[in-house]
Design an enzyme around this catalytic site. Structure first.
Site, short mmCIF file in Angstrom:
data_model
loop_
_atom_site.label_atom_id
_atom_site.label_comp_id
_atom_site.label_asym_id
_atom_site.label_seq_id
_atom_site.Cartn_x
_atom_site.Cartn_y
_atom_site.Cartn_z
N SER A 122 0.78 -1.23 -0.09
CA SER A 122 0.06 0.01 -0.18
C SER A 122 0.71 1.14 -0.01
O SER A 122 1.95 1.31 0.58
CB SER A 122 -0.93 0.04 1.34
OG SER A 122 -1.56 1.11 1.20
N TYR B 22 -3.95 -1.34 10.31
CA TYR B 22 -3.90 -1.35 8.70
C TYR B 22 -2.38 -1.16 8.39
O TYR B 22 -1.61 -1.77 7.40
CB TYR B 22 -4.80 -0.79 7.74
CG TYR B 22 -4.68 -0.97 6.34
CD1 TYR B 22 -4.91 -2.19 5.72
CD2 TYR B 22 -4.32 0.22 5.59
CE1 TYR B 22 -4.81 -2.34 4.26
CE2 TYR B 22 -3.88 -0.25 4.02
CZ TYR B 22 -4.42 -1.62 3.67
OH TYR B 22 -4.32 -1.66 2.32
#
Ligand code: NJP
Length: 238
Positions: free
Chosen positions: A138, A152
């Site tokens: 990410s 996350y």
């Protein structure tokens, strides 16, 4: 000499689009999802004329299930050229509201899942003397997000460290490893709905899939360590 690609999280979202684009490039596929939806992806691929598709309902955090998929893929196709570790989950909320159960589950899928897929394909790739491992990490593995992103974000930082070290470890075996780091992509991620008009300016699944396919099918002498992609509207400090 068709490429053989294992793609995790191909039931929907980015992974499903990667499957379509890899198929279009002539790859033989082995696709994984934790739900039955992955078989729908297989049917849709077949409807488009892509016949070489194995589909498995398997949890990327389960060692036995991952091993079985990799073994079955090798048995069916004779080799494994590419592993795309794409499956991942995320939920965004203040850290004091995150349960230990949610913490563990997110790490199990986002981090242990990458480890297990990698561990399972490495002996095959080493004996072949080639292979490419790409993980969809990410954009947040390079900065922090203001609210609710601690869990996350931390998993994607972990994956980044794992993949960077792995790349150096396996280079001598002819194996390439890299990450693709997307910003906001219009998918089902974090309880979202793909096609939501509010996400009109977000990246689309085909934007990411094209980049993944480019990385995966790059000539053998070229290594792409990382690609960062984010929508123009996304402007976090970096
Ligand atoms: O999400 P979604 P994306 N075992 O929810 C599968 C990263 N990313 O495509 O379990 C096996 O539409 C699930 O299948 P099923 C993100 O972190 C995204 O956006 O059958 N598979 C589905 O196919 C992730 O790593 C954004 O429902 C499992 C797929 O994973 C990757 O992109 C931003 C599984 C998820 O599809 C793909 O996510 C960013 C398991 N245990 C990074 N659990 C973004 N969208 O904005 C889930 O920075 N799956």
């Amino acid at each position: 000499n068709k490429q053989v690609a294992i793609i995790t999280g191909a039931s929907r979202g980015i992974g499903k689009e990667i499957a379509f684009q890899m198929a279009e490039k002539g790859a033989r596929l082995s696709i994984i999802g934790s739900s039955e939806e992955v078989h729908k992806t297989k049917s849709e691929l077949e409807e488009q004329g892509y016949e070489e598709v194995l589909a498995y309902t398997a949890d990327v955090s389960n060692e036995n299930e991952v091993d079985q998929v990799v073994e079955a893929t090798k048995k069916a196709y004779g080799k494994v050229d590419i592993l795309i570790n794409n499956a991942g989950i995320g939920d965004f909320k203040p850290i004091e509201e995150v349960t230990v159960e949610e913490w563990r589950r997110t790490y199990d899928i986002n981090v242990q899942g990458v480890f297990l897929g990698t561990k399972a394909v490495l002996p095959i790739m080493k004996s072949q003397g080639f292979g490419t491992i790409i993980t969809v990490a990410s954009d947040v593995s390079r900065y922090t997000i203001p609210e609710g992103g601690a869990l996350y974000t931390s998993t994607k930082y972990a994956v980044q460290g794992f993949m960077g070290s792995l790349a150096q470890e396996v280079r001598k075996d002819g194996i390439r490893a890299g990450t693709i780091n997307p910003g906001m992509v219009d998918t089902y991620f974090a309880n979202g709905k793909q096609g939501d008009p509010e996400k009109a300016e977000w990246l689309k699944v085909h934007d990411i899939a094209e980049a993944v396919v480019y990385m995966a099918l790059a000539p053998n002498h070229m290594v792409i360590d990382e690609m960062h992609l984010h929508p123009l509207i996304q402007n976090y400090p970096r």
